[in-house]
Design a protein around this motif. Sequence first.
Motif, PDB file in Angstrom:
ATOM      1  N   ASP A 145      -3.318  -5.084   8.179  1.00  6.99           N
ATOM      2  CA  ASP A 145      -3.539  -3.654   8.377  1.00  6.99           C
ATOM      3  C   ASP A 145      -2.676  -2.928   7.354  1.00  6.99           C
ATOM      4  N   TRP A 146      -3.307  -2.398   6.329  1.00 11.23           N
ATOM      5  CA  TRP A 146      -2.587  -1.744   5.243  1.00 11.23           C
ATOM      6  C   TRP A 146      -2.153  -0.326   5.608  1.00 11.23           C
ATOM      7  N   SER A 175       0.861  -1.182   0.000  1.00 12.95           N
ATOM      8  CA  SER A 175       0.000   0.000   0.000  1.00 12.95           C
ATOM      9  C   SER A 175       0.894   1.227   0.000  1.00 12.95           C
ATOM     10  N   ALA A 216      -8.777   3.619   0.180  1.00 15.57           N
ATOM     11  CA  ALA A 216      -8.084   2.575  -0.581  1.00 15.57           C
ATOM     12  C   ALA A 216      -8.475   2.639  -2.059  1.00 15.57           C
ATOM     13  N   TYR A 276      -6.893  -8.672  -1.079  1.00 12.88           N
ATOM     14  CA  TYR A 276      -6.176  -7.828  -0.118  1.00 12.88           C
ATOM     15  C   TYR A 276      -6.853  -7.737   1.247  1.00 12.88           C
ATOM     16  N   ASN A 277      -8.176  -7.877   1.270  1.00  9.05           N
ATOM     17  CA  ASN A 277      -8.920  -7.682   2.524  1.00  9.05           C
ATOM     18  C   ASN A 277      -9.445  -8.997   3.100  1.00  9.05           C
ATOM     19  N   ASP A 278      -8.759 -10.093   2.853  1.00 10.37           N
ATOM     20  CA  ASP A 278      -9.147 -11.393   3.404  1.00 10.37           C
ATOM     21  C   ASP A 278      -9.239 -11.279   4.928  1.00 10.37           C
ATOM     22  N   PRO A 279     -10.410 -11.527   5.509  1.00 12.44           N
ATOM     23  CA  PRO A 279     -10.545 -11.369   6.958  1.00 12.44           C
ATOM     24  C   PRO A 279      -9.682 -12.341   7.760  1.00 12.44           C
ATOM     25  N   LYS A 316      -6.120 -10.625   8.170  1.00 12.10           N
ATOM     26  CA  LYS A 316      -6.141  -9.452   9.057  1.00 12.10           C
ATOM     27  C   LYS A 316      -4.983  -8.484   8.779  1.00 12.10           C
ATOM     28  N   MET A 324      -9.684   2.421   4.897  1.00 12.99           N
ATOM     29  CA  MET A 324     -10.238   1.654   3.775  1.00 12.99           C
ATOM     30  C   MET A 324     -11.113   2.503   2.858  1.00 12.99           C
ATOM     31  N   GLN A 360      -9.730  -6.808  -6.594  1.00 15.18           N
ATOM     32  CA  GLN A 360     -10.903  -6.896  -5.720  1.00 15.18           C
ATOM     33  C   GLN A 360     -11.611  -8.240  -5.802  1.00 15.18           C
TER      34      GLN A 360
END
Length: 186
Positions: free
Chosen positions: A155-156, A121, A163, A147-150, A153, A160, A170
């Motif tokens: 932290d970019w 990022s 982003a 990128y946002n796979d829970p 986790k 958000m 996506q």
Amino acid sequence: MSFIETGLPGLLVFEPTVFNDSRGFFFEAYNEKMFGEAGIENEFVQDNQSRSTYGVIRGLHYQVTPFAQAKLVRVLIGTILDVAVDIRKGSPTFGKTFSIELSAENKKQLFLSAGFAHGFSVLSETAEVLYKCDRFYNKASEHGIVYNDPALKIDWKIPMDKAVVSDKDQVLPVFANCVNPFEFKG
């Protein structure tokens, strides 16, 4: 020059020795002999450079065999948060993430062996990133993780709502469903 262990086998931070004087600075960004002495014997065949603005997230990307790539990443302008995910089955750090700020100012570099998903990022107004690869780009072997796979986790370090993510990035699969032929070879 120093190489710093990250806790993830195959992932090293390189801190070059920088010589500063009234004219500016000088450092060796890559030296085959010194990298070899650190166990990095990859032959780099392609350099890639990108320019991005604040909030851009690129990744998480990788290529599969026989085009799996090791990378050496550095920043020419600005600051990024560089992120790696260990996707090698059987690795003691399988599924673990590592992140580090790379910047034109700190001149640190991140070496990723094949078997890591990679992304970054942009934390500064703009950033130019240069990375060396030991295999050529091959579209058919290109894969990734969203990128946002829970589960990861990550932290970019950017809000958000700020982003900027490509349509392609996506719709990448989550880590649990990604294409993954990599095996850890201790």
